[in-house]
Design an enzyme around this catalytic site. Structure first.
Site, short mmCIF file in Angstrom:
data_model
loop_
_atom_site.label_atom_id
_atom_site.label_comp_id
_atom_site.label_asym_id
_atom_site.label_seq_id
_atom_site.Cartn_x
_atom_site.Cartn_y
_atom_site.Cartn_z
N LYS A 147 -73.45 17.72 52.95
CA LYS A 147 -73.27 19.20 52.45
C LYS A 147 -74.32 19.75 51.58
CE LYS A 147 -68.96 18.81 51.18
NZ LYS A 147 -68.35 17.41 51.40
N ARG B 6 -61.22 23.43 48.79
CA ARG B 6 -60.75 22.21 49.38
C ARG B 6 -59.19 21.85 49.42
NH1 ARG B 6 -65.42 18.80 47.04
NH2 ARG B 6 -65.36 16.76 47.95
N ARG C 225 -75.73 5.98 48.47
CA ARG C 225 -76.13 6.88 47.67
C ARG C 225 -75.61 6.43 46.30
NH1 ARG C 225 -73.14 12.56 48.27
NH2 ARG C 225 -71.32 11.44 47.65
N ARG D 31 -73.25 7.89 40.25
CA ARG D 31 -71.89 8.32 40.31
C ARG D 31 -70.94 7.29 40.41
NH1 ARG D 31 -71.65 13.27 44.80
NH2 ARG D 31 -69.35 12.77 44.75
N ARG E 115 -60.83 9.05 48.61
CA ARG E 115 -61.45 10.46 48.81
C ARG E 115 -61.29 10.86 50.34
NH1 ARG E 115 -67.02 8.97 46.05
NH2 ARG E 115 -68.04 11.19 47.15
P1 ADP Z 1 -68.35 14.47 47.93
O1 ADP Z 1 -68.31 15.68 48.96
O2 ADP Z 1 -69.38 13.35 48.09
O3 ADP Z 1 -67.02 13.99 47.67
P2 ADP Z 1 -68.30 16.40 45.52
O4 ADP Z 1 -69.54 16.18 44.74
O5 ADP Z 1 -68.21 17.56 46.62
O6 ADP Z 1 -68.66 15.08 46.38
O7 ADP Z 1 -66.95 16.19 44.73
C1 ADP Z 1 -66.99 15.04 44.02
C2 ADP Z 1 -65.22 15.26 43.32
O8 ADP Z 1 -65.24 16.36 42.63
C3 ADP Z 1 -64.46 14.97 44.23
O9 ADP Z 1 -63.95 13.74 44.53
C4 ADP Z 1 -63.12 15.74 43.56
O10 ADP Z 1 -62.57 14.79 42.68
C5 ADP Z 1 -64.05 16.82 42.62
N1 ADP Z 1 -64.03 18.15 43.20
C6 ADP Z 1 -65.18 18.75 43.64
N2 ADP Z 1 -64.89 19.78 44.29
C7 ADP Z 1 -63.43 20.20 43.83
C8 ADP Z 1 -62.59 21.22 44.43
N3 ADP Z 1 -62.90 21.94 45.25
N4 ADP Z 1 -61.19 20.84 44.15
C9 ADP Z 1 -60.85 19.63 43.55
N5 ADP Z 1 -61.50 18.82 43.32
C10 ADP Z 1 -63.01 18.98 43.46
#
Ligand code: ADP
Length: 191
Positions: free
Chosen positions: A14, A89, A128, A134, A146
């Site tokens: 994404k 989400r 990654r 991370r 996740r």
């Molecule tokens: P990825 O898509 O690789 O999981 P992100 O950078 O989008 O990585 O998100 C990393 C973490 O941040 C998620 O696993 C979650 O814990 C938190 N997070 C990100 N966006 C949201 C959201 N919209 N609602 C709740 N938690 C979020």
């Protein structure tokens, strides 16, 4: 105004594809994951709260996430539209976003879901993790959590926009260029 949601499981690309769409369509990119990482890096109260959830591969509570998103959007009154990456989400997040956009007579034009198989995702995230710094990318148990959170909570958001005839899927395996070509076509057909 054009408002797009880039959707898909963790590690589906994404962020990479959002940067390409931003250039192409002149939008402001909002990644809730990036926003949380910025807060965590700076040890802010928001960052410290988010870290408790992110480190376990769980979602940060809706109230916290929605508040942060609203705050970010109000900082860009000049935007020609947004590309939302990693948000919404959950269904409450989707409802909050729709309501927020409606306040200025806007709406989501389309949600684009990148499709990638679980085992490919795990491979991508682990590789990654070797360079991203991370913590949530390094441990396979957290990564699998996740993915199950995505299936249990986040996939409903696809159905929510599909019911409004606004959701489409994009094959998320191939070269970055191939995928961005597919996305560009799908977005152009929507706006
Ligand atoms: P990825 O898509 O690789 O999981 P992100 O950078 O989008 O990585 O998100 C990393 C973490 O941040 C998620 O696993 C979650 O814990 C938190 N997070 C990100 N966006 C949201 C959201 N919209 N609602 C709740 N938690 C979020």
């Amino acid at each position: 105004m054009i408002n797009l949601i880039l959707f898909g499981p963790p590690g589906s690309g994404k962020g990479t594809q959002a940067s390409k769409l931003v250039e192409e369509f002149n939008l402001v990119h909002i990644s809730t994951g990036d926003l949380f990482r910025f807060e965590m890096k700076n040890d802010t109260p928001l960052g410290l709260e988010a870290k408790q959830y992110i480190s376990k591969g769980e979602l940060v509570p809706d109230s916290v996430t929605i508040g942060m998103l609203k705050n970010k959007m109000t900082k860009h009154p000049e935007a020609k539209g947004f590309i939302f990456d990693g948000f919404p989400r959950t269904i409450p997040q989707a409802e909050a976003l729709d309501q927020l956009l409606a306040e200025t007579d806007q709406s989501i034009n389309g949600l684009f879901a990148l499709q990638v198989e679980d085992e490919e995702i795990i491979k991508r995230i682990l590789s990654r993790g070797a360079t991203s710094g991370r913590a949530d990318d390094l441990d396979e148990t957290i990564i699998r959590n996740r993915i199950s959170v995505y299936k249990d909570n986040t996939l409903d958001v696809y159905d929510y926009y599909a019911a409004k005839k606004k959701a489409s899927t994009i094959e998320g395996v191939g070269s970055i260029e191939q995928i961005s070509n597919r996305l560009r076509k799908a977005v152009s057909a929507t706006i």
